[in-house]
Design a protein around this motif. Structure first.
Motif, PDB file in Angstrom:
ATOM      1  N   LEU A 211       0.835  -1.205   0.000  1.00 37.04           N
ATOM      2  CA  LEU A 211       0.000   0.000   0.000  1.00 37.04           C
ATOM      3  C   LEU A 211       0.864   1.247   0.000  1.00 37.04           C
ATOM      4  CD1 LEU A 211      -2.731   1.429   0.228  1.00 37.04           C
ATOM      5  CD2 LEU A 211      -2.633   1.057   2.711  1.00 37.04           C
ATOM      6  N   SER A 212       1.933   1.242   0.770  1.00 42.80           N
ATOM      7  CA  SER A 212       2.844   2.393   0.802  1.00 42.80           C
ATOM      8  C   SER A 212       3.439   2.657  -0.577  1.00 42.80           C
ATOM      9  CB  SER A 212       3.973   2.140   1.811  1.00 42.80           C
ATOM     10  OG  SER A 212       3.463   2.008   3.116  1.00 42.80           O
ATOM     11  N   LEU A 215       0.634   4.111  -2.940  1.00 43.50           N
ATOM     12  CA  LEU A 215       0.304   5.519  -2.701  1.00 43.50           C
ATOM     13  C   LEU A 215       1.460   6.439  -3.081  1.00 43.50           C
ATOM     14  CD1 LEU A 215      -1.552   5.298   0.746  1.00 43.50           C
ATOM     15  CD2 LEU A 215      -2.542   5.398  -1.554  1.00 43.50           C
ATOM     16  N   ILE A 225      -4.988  11.237  -4.915  1.00 38.32           N
ATOM     17  CA  ILE A 225      -4.973  10.039  -4.078  1.00 38.32           C
ATOM     18  C   ILE A 225      -6.385   9.554  -3.720  1.00 38.32           C
ATOM     19  CG2 ILE A 225      -4.224   9.030  -1.890  1.00 38.32           C
ATOM     20  CD1 ILE A 225      -1.987   9.435  -3.919  1.00 38.32           C
ATOM     21  N   VAL A 229      -7.827   5.833  -4.743  1.00 34.11           N
ATOM     22  CA  VAL A 229      -8.249   4.858  -3.739  1.00 34.11           C
ATOM     23  C   VAL A 229      -9.719   4.505  -3.897  1.00 34.11           C
ATOM     24  CG1 VAL A 229      -8.588   4.489  -1.266  1.00 34.11           C
ATOM     25  CG2 VAL A 229      -6.445   5.470  -2.095  1.00 34.11           C
ATOM     26  N   SER A 233      -9.942   0.587  -4.433  1.00 34.67           N
ATOM     27  CA  SER A 233     -10.393  -0.086  -3.212  1.00 34.67           C
ATOM     28  C   SER A 233     -11.637  -0.938  -3.442  1.00 34.67           C
ATOM     29  CB  SER A 233     -10.681   0.936  -2.106  1.00 34.67           C
ATOM     30  OG  SER A 233     -11.782   1.754  -2.453  1.00 34.67           O
ATOM     31  N   MET A 242      -6.148  -0.084   3.405  1.00 36.46           N
ATOM     32  CA  MET A 242      -6.379   0.942   2.393  1.00 36.46           C
ATOM     33  C   MET A 242      -7.536   1.846   2.798  1.00 36.46           C
ATOM     34  SD  MET A 242      -7.150   0.526  -1.700  1.00 36.46           S
ATOM     35  CE  MET A 242      -5.478  -0.032  -2.060  1.00 36.46           C
ATOM     36  N   TYR A 246      -5.335   5.111   4.236  1.00 33.03           N
ATOM     37  CA  TYR A 246      -4.767   5.804   3.079  1.00 33.03           C
ATOM     38  C   TYR A 246      -4.695   7.315   3.299  1.00 33.03           C
ATOM     39  CZ  TYR A 246      -8.911   8.077   1.102  1.00 33.03           C
ATOM     40  OH  TYR A 246      -9.970   8.926   0.885  1.00 33.03           O
ATOM     41  N   GLN A 247      -5.731   7.906   3.914  1.00 34.35           N
ATOM     42  CA  GLN A 247      -5.750   9.360   4.070  1.00 34.35           C
ATOM     43  C   GLN A 247      -4.702   9.828   5.066  1.00 34.35           C
ATOM     44  OE1 GLN A 247      -7.852  11.622   2.156  1.00 34.35           O
ATOM     45  NE2 GLN A 247      -6.070  12.766   2.886  1.00 34.35           N
ATOM     46  N   SER A 305       1.771   2.121   9.566  1.00 39.78           N
ATOM     47  CA  SER A 305       1.562   2.679   8.226  1.00 39.78           C
ATOM     48  C   SER A 305       2.665   3.646   7.816  1.00 39.78           C
ATOM     49  CB  SER A 305       0.208   3.391   8.159  1.00 39.78           C
ATOM     50  OG  SER A 305       0.189   4.550   8.975  1.00 39.78           O
TER      51      SER A 305
END
Length: 315
Positions: A211-212, A215, A225, A229, A233, A242, A246-247, A305
């Motif tokens: 995920l890193s 993004l 972004i 997503v 997603s 995610m 994510y935010q 994260s």
């Protein structure tokens, strides 16, 4: 008796039966360890109607918990465990768990015959099996019950609980664990819960790194972004991480509970066990080193994260 009177009598009887059933499920409990997970978990037990006595190495936290939730606190694991039907623990590592169980004032010395010890700490399967055997010598049952769901899951009573130990003891403990569990399952004999937690951490490690990278890739490509997503997603790339991280990852906010230091402790256990059972864990080993780099960046207490921060630093 009239039909109305009979109906009223039946409702009253049903209500009384429900009250008696609920009372029969209440238990005297001890909870050892009031960290970011244990503090709210113990609170859920008290709110469920159990009689809870807490212990924490830093006594001021125990006092604060009692002021907030009621119940009682004790100055040692042994005193907290006296007379308890169940003793729950959520401490730091193998040595911490050994100490609260077997130390000079350890819980096993205070537990009554037939009581059940439920450990929610993420530790090695080896120490779990060791303590399972020690517990038997004290006439006590021991269940390994590591948890997943993070601080939010503990606070909301929505944890996944993976258990190992004897079926009879598990059956007695499950209704108590339900106070903070979204799902609770016995996976096998002593140690099976800890090995399942290792599976959980192995899966998370690779997922958060993926995920890193995703993004970070989207950022460098100049994409929006949230829009990216929203689309991906809903397909095969979707995950809890995610949807929920994510935010904050995009905003460089890494204060959501489960720290890098703790993840590295867990991954060390995974890698050692992998060597013992002959399981190859190349991605896990690589991500563990990435977390080591995050620690060197000052991110030891950032949440897991924060792997994306390492990628941003690399440019």
């Amino acid at each position: 008796m009239s039909v109305t009177a009979q109906s009223t009598h039946e409702r009253q009887s049903t209500h009384l039966c429900a009250i008696h059933a609920r009372e029969s499920m209440m238990a005297k409990l001890a909870f050892l360890g009031l960290g970011v997970m244990g503090y709210p978990m113990a609170g859920h037990l008290q709110a469920a109607g159990h009689e809870v006595t807490v212990y924490n190495r830093t006594a001021t936290k125990s006092e604060a918990w009692v002021a907030q939730h009621g119940g009682a606190h004790a100055p040692s694991p042994r005193e907290a465990a006296q007379g308890a039907d169940f003793v729950m623990s959520c401490v730091g590592n193998d040595d911490d768990l050994r100490d609260v169980c077997l130390g000079k004032d350890g819980a096993f010395k205070g537990m009554k015959t037939g009581a059940i010890f439920v450990d929610h700490t993420t530790v090695s399967a080896a120490v779990t099996r060791e303590l399972f055997g020690e517990a038997k010598g004290h006439g006590v049952s021991f269940i390994d019950a590591p948890i997943s769901g993070g601080q939010a899951g503990a606070e909301n009573g929505q944890l996944s609980v993976m258990c190992g130990g004897e079926q009879v003891a598990y059956d007695k403990a499950e209704p108590v664990i339900a106070a903070y569990a979204k799902i609770c399952r016995r996976l096998g004999d002593s140690g099976a819960g800890q090995v399942t937690k290792m599976c959980n951490q192995i899966a998370i490690a690779g997922l958060v790194q993926g995920l890193s990278e995703s993004l970070n890739f989207a950022e460098k490509a100049g994409l929006d972004i949230p829009a990216v997503v929203e689309v991906i997603s809903q397909g095969a790339a979707g995950s809890w991480q995610m949807s929920n991280r994510y935010q904050t990852m995009a905003d460089d906010k890494f204060d959501h509970g489960f720290a890098v230091d703790w993840m590295r402790k867990d991954l060390k256990i995974c890698l050692q066990t992998g060597d013992e059972i002959g399981a190859s864990l190349p991605v896990t080993a690589l991500v563990d080193q990435f977390y080591k780099e995050v620690q060197a960046m000052g991110g030891a207490r950032w949440d897991t994260s924060s792997l994306i921060a390492r990628l941003r630093k690399l440019g």
